[in-house]
Enzyme design. Structure first.
Site, PDB file in Angstrom:
ATOM      1  CE  LYS A  26     -17.787  -0.551   6.547  1.00 34.77           C
ATOM      2  NZ  LYS A  26     -17.520  -0.015   7.905  1.00 34.77           N
ATOM      3  CD  GLU A  57     -14.925   1.212   4.133  1.00 39.42           C
ATOM      4  OE1 GLU A  57     -13.699   1.067   4.609  1.00 39.42           O
ATOM      5  OE2 GLU A  57     -15.501   1.179   5.568  1.00 39.42           O
ATOM      6  CD  GLU A 104     -19.299   1.459  10.406  1.00 30.56           C
ATOM      7  OE1 GLU A 104     -18.247   2.519  10.756  1.00 30.56           O
ATOM      8  OE2 GLU A 104     -19.270   0.188   9.845  1.00 30.56           O
ATOM      9  CD1 TRP A 150      -2.967   1.114   0.955  1.00 30.70           C
ATOM     10  CD2 TRP A 150      -1.287   2.124   2.286  1.00 30.70           C
ATOM     11  NE1 TRP A 150      -3.913   1.767   0.704  1.00 30.70           N
ATOM     12  CE2 TRP A 150      -2.788   2.615   1.896  1.00 30.70           C
ATOM     13  CE3 TRP A 150      -0.593   2.961   2.557  1.00 30.70           C
ATOM     14  CZ2 TRP A 150      -3.669   4.144   2.444  1.00 30.70           C
ATOM     15  CZ3 TRP A 150      -0.856   4.865   2.628  1.00 30.70           C
ATOM     16  CH2 TRP A 150      -1.990   4.732   2.770  1.00 30.70           C
TER      17      TRP A 150
HETATM   18  O1  M6R Z   1      -7.644  -1.348  13.283  1.00 29.53           O
HETATM   19  P1  M6R Z   1      -8.875   0.345  13.435  1.00 29.53           P
HETATM   20  O2  M6R Z   1     -10.347  -0.131  13.971  1.00 29.53           O
HETATM   21  O3  M6R Z   1      -7.850   0.341  14.115  1.00 29.53           O
HETATM   22  O4  M6R Z   1      -8.565   1.066  11.926  1.00 29.53           O
HETATM   23  C1  M6R Z   1      -9.814   1.884  12.095  1.00 29.53           C
HETATM   24  C2  M6R Z   1     -10.109   2.104  10.358  1.00 29.53           C
HETATM   25  O5  M6R Z   1      -8.656   2.641   9.930  1.00 29.53           O
HETATM   26  C3  M6R Z   1     -10.949   1.190  10.095  1.00 29.53           C
HETATM   27  O6  M6R Z   1     -12.057   1.067  10.870  1.00 29.53           O
HETATM   28  C4  M6R Z   1     -11.612   1.557   8.252  1.00 29.53           C
HETATM   29  O7  M6R Z   1     -12.090   3.265   8.704  1.00 29.53           O
HETATM   30  C5  M6R Z   1     -12.688   0.628   8.046  1.00 29.53           C
HETATM   31  N1  M6R Z   1     -11.516   0.776   6.675  1.00 29.53           N
HETATM   32  C6  M6R Z   1     -13.731   0.890   8.206  1.00 29.53           C
HETATM   33  O8  M6R Z   1     -14.829   0.091   7.585  1.00 29.53           O
END
Ligand code: M6R
Length: 609
Positions: A486, A489, A482, A75
């Site tokens: 969803k 993204e 949320e 990435w």
């Molecule tokens: O691993 P984490 O829960 O700390 O990650 C936080 C965010 O990067 C993560 O929730 C991100 O927003 C997701 N892609 C949402 O679906």
């Protein structure tokens, strides 16, 4: 944010490494590469732009049979996704190959120094400086060369490296970025996370900060950066292989949506004693300590932040404590007023997110007690927090968080009930009503999952729209946030989540017949207010898709579409309503031809700021 693998054993390294990378693809998928070392020391390197499907094709003609190698799925941070910037990186002579996850913060300075000494660089990455440093420091001992090189490096890293003159050796190290060592039968694995080698072994060591590991055919040794031997416990992880595979589903995301009833049941398991008193083992807080608490501060990012927003409603209601919910990237760069009277709750699926981790460190420096709500066993946050509450969702591979969100909500419920009981701020009647309802909530979640056909019809109706608005009040508000996250993204549709009452202060101007509004309107204490907001939306000609409680005869009259959830306690509705929103995002994204498991520009774990 990038996945790395390493293998040393008796099998064809190319195949083992590729299989490992497949399981780490969620960490990055803009380019990939691997290096296999032949017994005579020839390094065969392959690098491709694109995801692992591109790599698979290239590997068909990559004829190597070496049993030692390293691999990477990227990435991009430094340098665009290109073949030159794909890992593994090599030194000037092509004698060294290295894969890296993390960021070498002083690479500009190191690169300038190395160039002055005659090194020629072939990529724009920060990683390449390490290959050149190892080249300078190598004299027969790869582990020593890596240690010396890392002395110069500032930043985060999980690295694995091979050298043509040490063909039977891999040297690896970590600081901040994760690295796990797996022990098979006469074979050793390295990976950014356990699922990479789950088919081969469950015996692992979660390497610590500044650990350097050297593997050869006689075994492995772990030292610190000064070369002093360190001992690390070998643990057996209990994740099943099934949990890291698609198991007949089209996508990981869909599988993970369907796993939610089981994941929630797992998170609830053993959390109540025989008198139905809630147990949060790792918190070990006394009644006096709980009474002394002045505030809860929740720190998280993305979906985990939304679980925190929901936590605010729960902590305030049951533990009667003021709560602040902070986006971790904003929390860390302020004049923080956090003290030892605060309980800081850090929420993270991965346990690695750089901003949340930095928030934890800052909060502890200021004297607060930090409890981490984490899914990945042994992850960095579990080591740097005072207490841990695991979400027990099993591996989540899809980039969009689903089952980890609902299990995070369960952890918020458990923690707020626990504090409420200690502090005497939740009534017996409400406490027992919630505990009883939690027993049946997985069944109710299953029921919601059963109406995917209805969600599909709604997706068919709206998937061509360019904008969506998600509205909710009370515990429905974080769910609206949320739902919008969803959708954007994975389908790349512009969506906003808003507190419904706030709509008339601006966003209402966006509404017309082409902007569907998804309204969380379950039978709760703000239901009437929500109905008023839905009327306001209707008056502007926007179509309304409501998520409502079964048996609500009124809502069908005013909304264009309704998705039903079984009745439950007001505070538990999020566990049901969010499932429809996950399914809606999934179905819309599929109809638009999007790759739901690997949305563009994203990575599952964000280990950079
Ligand atoms: O691993 P984490 O829960 O700390 O990650 C936080 C965010 O990067 C993560 O929730 C991100 O927003 C997701 N892609 C949402 O679906």
């Amino acid at each position: 944010m990038c996945g790395i693998v390493g293998y040393l054993g008796k099998r064809n390294a190319k195949e083992v490494l590729f299989e490992g990378l497949r399981r780490l693809e969620y960490r990055g998928y803009d380019s990939a590469g691997l290096c296999v070392v032949s017994p005579s020391g020839e390094l065969s390197v392959v690098r491709v732009v694109g995801n692992l499907d591109a790599m698979e094709k290239t590997l068909e003609s990559f004829d190597t049979h070496g049993t030692v190698g390293i691999g990477h799925t990227r990435w991009a941070t430094h340098g665009a996704p290109s073949k030159e910037n794909a890992h593994p990186h090599t030194d000037c002579k092509g004698e060294i190959a290295i894969v890296h996850n993390g960021i070498i913060e002083n690479f500009v300075q190191l690169k300038a120094e190395l160039e002055e000494r005659g090194h020629v660089f072939s990529s724009e990455t920060d990683t390449e400086v390490l290959a050149h440093l190892i080249e300078e420091n190598y004299s027969e001992d790869l582990g020593e060369a890596l240690r010396k090189s890392l002395e110069r490096v500032e930043g985060s890293f999980a690295v694995a490296t091979v050298h043509k003159d040490s063909p039977g050796t891999i040297a690896a190290a970590r600081r901040d970025s994760p690295l796990v060592l797996g022990f098979g039968d006469g074979e050793w694995f390295l990976a950014s996370s356990v699922p990479a080698f789950l088919p081969s072994t469950r015996k692992v060591v979660f390497l610590e900060h500044n650990d350097v590991v050297v593997i050869d055919s006689t075994g492995c040794s772990i030292t610190d950066l000064d070369g002093a031997e360190v001992r690390r416990e070998v643990v057996e992880v209990d994740w099943s292989l099934d949990s890291a595979e698609k198991g007949g589903y089209k996508d990981f995301m869909l599988k993970e949506i369907y796993e939610q009833p089981q994941a929630v049941a797992e998170t609830l398991r053993d959390k109540f004693d025989n008198k139905k008193e809630v147990i949060v083992e790792d918190l070990r807080m006394t009644r006096e300590e709980a009474l002394e608490l002045r505030r809860i501060v929740v720190v998280a990012c993305g979906t985990s932040y939304h679980a925190g927003l929901l936590g605010k409603y729960l902590f305030e209601r049951w533990a009667a404590l003021p709560v602040e919910v902070e986006i971790a990237s904003e929390f860390r760069y302020r004049n923080l007023v956090v003290t030892s009277d605060d309980l800081v709750v850090a929420i993270s699926q991965s346990g690695e997110t750089a901003d949340t981790l930095a928030g934890i460190r800052e909060a502890r420096r200021l004297g607060a007690c930090v409890v981490a709500v984490v899914n990945v066993v042994g992850s960095q946050m579990t080591r740097e927090s005072d207490g841990i509450i695991y979400t027990h969702a099993g591996p989540e591979i899809g980039v969009a968080a689903t089952k980890t969100f609902t299990t995070q909500i369960v952890c918020m419920i458990l923690l707020s009930l626990y504090l409420g009981r200690l502090r005497g701020t939740v009534t017996d009647a409400e406490y027992h009503a919630i505990v009883d309802e939690l027993e049946v909530i997985p069944k109710k979640m299953e029921k919601v999952l059963g109406s995917s056909g209805e969600v599909s019809k709604c997706a068919e109706k709206y998937y061509k729209c360019d904008d969506f608005l998600f509205l909710g009040r009370g515990v429905g508000y974080p769910i609206a946030m949320e739902g919008a996250l969803k959708l954007k993204e994975i389908s790349y549709i512009h969506a906003e989540g808003y507190p419904a009452g706030e709509m008339k202060h601006g966003p209402i101007a966006l509404l017309d017949a082409d902007v569907p509004v998804v309204a969380i309107a379950t039978m709760d204490s703000v239901y009437d207010k929500m109905i008023n907001n839905i009327e306001e939306v209707k008056a502007r000609g926007a179509p309304v898709l409501a998520i409502a409680s079964e048996g609500d005869g009124e809502i069908v009259k005013i909304c264009n579409d309704v998705l039903w959830v079984p009745e439950t306690n007001e505070m538990l509705y999020p566990l049901l309503t969010v499932i429809h929103l996950q399914q809606l995002a999934y179905q819309v994204a599929k109809k638009r031809g999007c790759n739901v498991d690997q949305p563009r520009n994203l990575a599952k774990t964000v280990t950079v700021e």
